[in-house]
Each structure stands twice: as structure tokens, then as C-alpha cells.
Scaffold this active site. Structure first.
Site, PDB file in Angstrom:
ATOM      1  N   HIS A   2       0.845  -1.190   0.000  1.00  0.00           N
ATOM      2  CA  HIS A   2       0.000   0.000   0.000  1.00  0.00           C
ATOM      3  C   HIS A   2       0.886   1.248   0.000  1.00  0.00           C
ATOM      4  O   HIS A   2       1.951   1.267   0.624  1.00  0.00           O
ATOM      5  CB  HIS A   2      -0.918  -0.004   1.227  1.00  0.00           C
ATOM      6  CG  HIS A   2      -1.985   1.035   1.150  1.00  0.00           C
ATOM      7  ND1 HIS A   2      -1.740   2.354   1.469  1.00  0.00           N
ATOM      8  CD2 HIS A   2      -3.276   0.964   0.751  1.00  0.00           C
ATOM      9  CE1 HIS A   2      -2.861   3.046   1.286  1.00  0.00           C
ATOM     10  NE2 HIS A   2      -3.806   2.229   0.842  1.00  0.00           N
ATOM     11  N   GLU A  28      -3.853   1.969  -7.504  1.00  0.00           N
ATOM     12  CA  GLU A  28      -4.164   3.029  -6.541  1.00  0.00           C
ATOM     13  C   GLU A  28      -3.304   4.255  -6.837  1.00  0.00           C
ATOM     14  O   GLU A  28      -2.173   4.360  -6.290  1.00  0.00           O
ATOM     15  CB  GLU A  28      -3.887   2.541  -5.128  1.00  0.00           C
ATOM     16  CG  GLU A  28      -4.767   1.379  -4.701  1.00  0.00           C
ATOM     17  CD  GLU A  28      -5.193   1.530  -3.261  1.00  0.00           C
ATOM     18  OE1 GLU A  28      -6.401   1.526  -3.012  1.00  0.00           O
ATOM     19  OE2 GLU A  28      -4.326   1.705  -2.393  1.00  0.00           O
TER      20      GLU A  28
HETATM   21  P1  PGA Z   1      -9.489   6.003   0.302  1.00  0.00           P
HETATM   22  O1  PGA Z   1      -8.365   4.903   0.584  1.00  0.00           O
HETATM   23  O2  PGA Z   1     -10.698   5.283  -0.234  1.00  0.00           O
HETATM   24  O3  PGA Z   1      -9.733   6.655   1.622  1.00  0.00           O
HETATM   25  O4  PGA Z   1      -8.917   6.938  -0.705  1.00  0.00           O
HETATM   26  C1  PGA Z   1      -8.082   3.934  -0.375  1.00  0.00           C
HETATM   27  C2  PGA Z   1      -6.828   3.223   0.011  1.00  0.00           C
HETATM   28  O5  PGA Z   1      -5.955   3.820   0.640  1.00  0.00           O
HETATM   29  O6  PGA Z   1      -6.662   2.059  -0.264  1.00  0.00           O
END
Ligand code: PGA
Length: 269
Positions: free
Chosen positions: A105, A177
Site C-alpha cells: 500500500h 491506486e
Molecule cells: P481512500 O483509501 O478510499 O480513503 O482513498 C483507499 C486506500 O488507501 O486504499
């Protein structure tokens, strides 16, 4: 190479991950289940994965009971066991009922200097113990503005998947992401928003192209690629409608059952 992907042909169940991060105390976790009202019949149509803090994994396992909800860890160490104070191993996660684990992440990459090599080790450890790694990849705002998204993601895929064979790749989920889109729905100081679904769709297709080049076209079509970054009940319909977006990883909007259920509901029609 053109990858003609039809959602009907290749999509398994949509995957919807709740990444609770370091949020939710025990009361909030209990409240979540007390107000989570989707039926088992509906939940069986999708794959919903709840990723609490390690300390609440056992509690969440108990609260899930026999419901069609899966449990996931937010991180894992690459070594199997030993003198690694504060770390949690893949076998321990599997023993605690986890079936999934988030690796790489961006918050871990940024705050704890995790590299693609470390992520690669985590993927291997997870797969060895039967966990499905959710491998997070994304570009920074500067990289996006410089037109480097494709290049950056290709490098990350090569680094994270180093020495992984096809049969191992079949056991993981890729989460695109974009760094600039994470947590903007809860951070009001940021002017940025989620990626728009059409742009994310293009990136997902490119990710499949890289996987096709490294492995084969069939694998590229079938590996689940989900989107994460400021997904909300308001924007979920756009992501759910894209052929190459197989689900979502949700942070802020998964902390309360109401918005999270609305996100799941977008996949139930
Ligand atoms: P968020 O987080 O939906 O708050 O943007 C997503 C993530 O960090 O995986």
C-alpha cells in the site's frame, strides 16, 4: 497487442475491499456489524473483504461467523517467522482466518520505505500460506503530470512480480491506486479527487498489457485488477461500469456501514 476483454466472459465476482487502516476502535467495529444489513444472498454475489487492524482480526472473524464475508490483513512480513518484533507473518494471518492480505500500500511505501523488492517478498510469503495478496501499485501526481504513469506502473509490476510464475500470478489481485487519489474524500485540505473512471479504465488496460507481455494474454485477461482511491457512493457507478475494473479498494468510505453498503450495492444489479 489488443486485449479484447468482455466483462461477462472473464469477470468472476467483483471484489470489494474495506481497508479500515488504523481507524475504528473496538466499539466502532462492533457498531459496523450491528448496522451492516446486506443479506447473505446479496453478499454471495460479490466478494467482500474486510481488512481490520491486526489486533481486531480475531474479533472480526467472530463477528463474520458464517456470513459470506472474507477477512484480510493490511500488511504481512516477508519472513516466515523469527525475531522480528512487531511484524506479523503470513502463516499467522492464515491461522487467524485471513484469506487476503494487502501488500505494498502506498502509505507503507511512503511512511515505511517499502520497496518493490520487499513487496515481492511479501507476495511470495502470502502465496506460500494460501493468502491472496492484494498488490497495490500507483503513480504519484508528478509522475502522472509528466506522462509517466505507464512507465512507472510497468517498473513496479516488474519489481513486485520478480520471479513469480504464472500459477502464482493466478492467486493474486492487482489494485491500481494512484497516489494522488488516495484519501481525498476524507481529507478536505486536498483539492484532488478520485481518478475518473474512463482514465482508470485506460490504466487498467495498460496493466493487463504489461501482464500479457510478462506472462500471457489469458492471464492478463483473468487477473483481477481493482481500483482504489477516494471511491465513494457518489462515484462508484462509474467504476463499476468499466470492463477492466474488477472491483474497488475502499478506505474512507468503508469505515461506516452505510456508505460501504451503497458501494457494494452498485455491483448487485
Ligand atoms: P481512500 O483509501 O478510499 O480513503 O482513498 C483507499 C486506500 O488507501 O486504499
Amino acid at each position: 497487442m489488443v486485449i479484447g476483454r468482455s466483462k461477462q466472459t472473464f469477470m468472476k465476482k467483483p471484489i470489494i475491499i474495506a481497508n479500515w487502516k488504523m481507524n475504528l476502535n473496538l466499539r466502532a467495529v462492533e457498531r459496523f456489524f450491528g448496522h451492516f444489513s446486506l443479506s447473505d444472498a446479496d453478499l454471495a454475489k460479490v466478494q467482500v473483504v474486510l481488512c481490520p487492524s491486526f489486533v481486531f482480526v480475531e474479533r472480526v472473524r467472530f463477528l463474520i461467523g458464517n456470513r459470506p464475508l472474507a477477512l484480510g490483513g493490511q500488511n504481512v512480513f516477508w519472513q516466515e517467522r523469527g525475531a522480528f518484533t512487531g511484524e506479523v507473518g503470513a502463516e499467522q494471518l492464515a491461522d487467524s482466518g485471513c484469506r487476503y492480505v494487502i501488500v505494498g500500500h502506498s502509505e507503507r511505501r511512503e511512511l515505511f520505505q517499502e520497496t518493490d523488492t520487499m513487496v515481492n517478498g511479501k507476495i511470495k510469503a502470502a502465496i506460500k500460506y494460501g493468502l491472496t495478496p492484494i498488490v497495490c501499485l500507483g503513480e504519484s501526481y508528478q509522475e502522472k503530470e509528466a506522462g509517466q504513469t505507464k512507465k512507472v506502473l510497468e517498473e513496479k509490476i516488474r519489481g513486485c512480480f520478480n520471479e513469480l510464475r504464472s500459477f502464482e500470478l493466478r492467486k493474486l489481485v492487482i489494485a491500481y491506486e494512484p497516489l494522488w487519489a488516495i484519501s481525498t474524500s476524507t481529507d478536505t485540505s486536498s483539492g484532488d479527487l478520485a481518478d475518473d473512471p474512463e482514465s482508470a479504465q485506460v490504466v487498467h488496460k495498460n496493466i493487463r498489457r504489461v501482464v500479457a507481455d510478462l506472462y500471457d494474454a489469458r492471464l492478463a485477461e483473468t487477473v483481477p485488477v481493482i481500483y482504489g482511491g477516494s471511491v465513494t457512493p457518489e462515484n462508484i457507478a462509474g467504476f463499476a461500469g468499466m470492463a477492466d475494473i474488477d472491483g474497488v479498494l475502499v478506505g474512507g468510505s468503508s469505515k461506516e456501514p452505510e456508505p460501504f453498503q451503497k458501494i457494494i450495492a452498485a455491483y448487485l444489479n
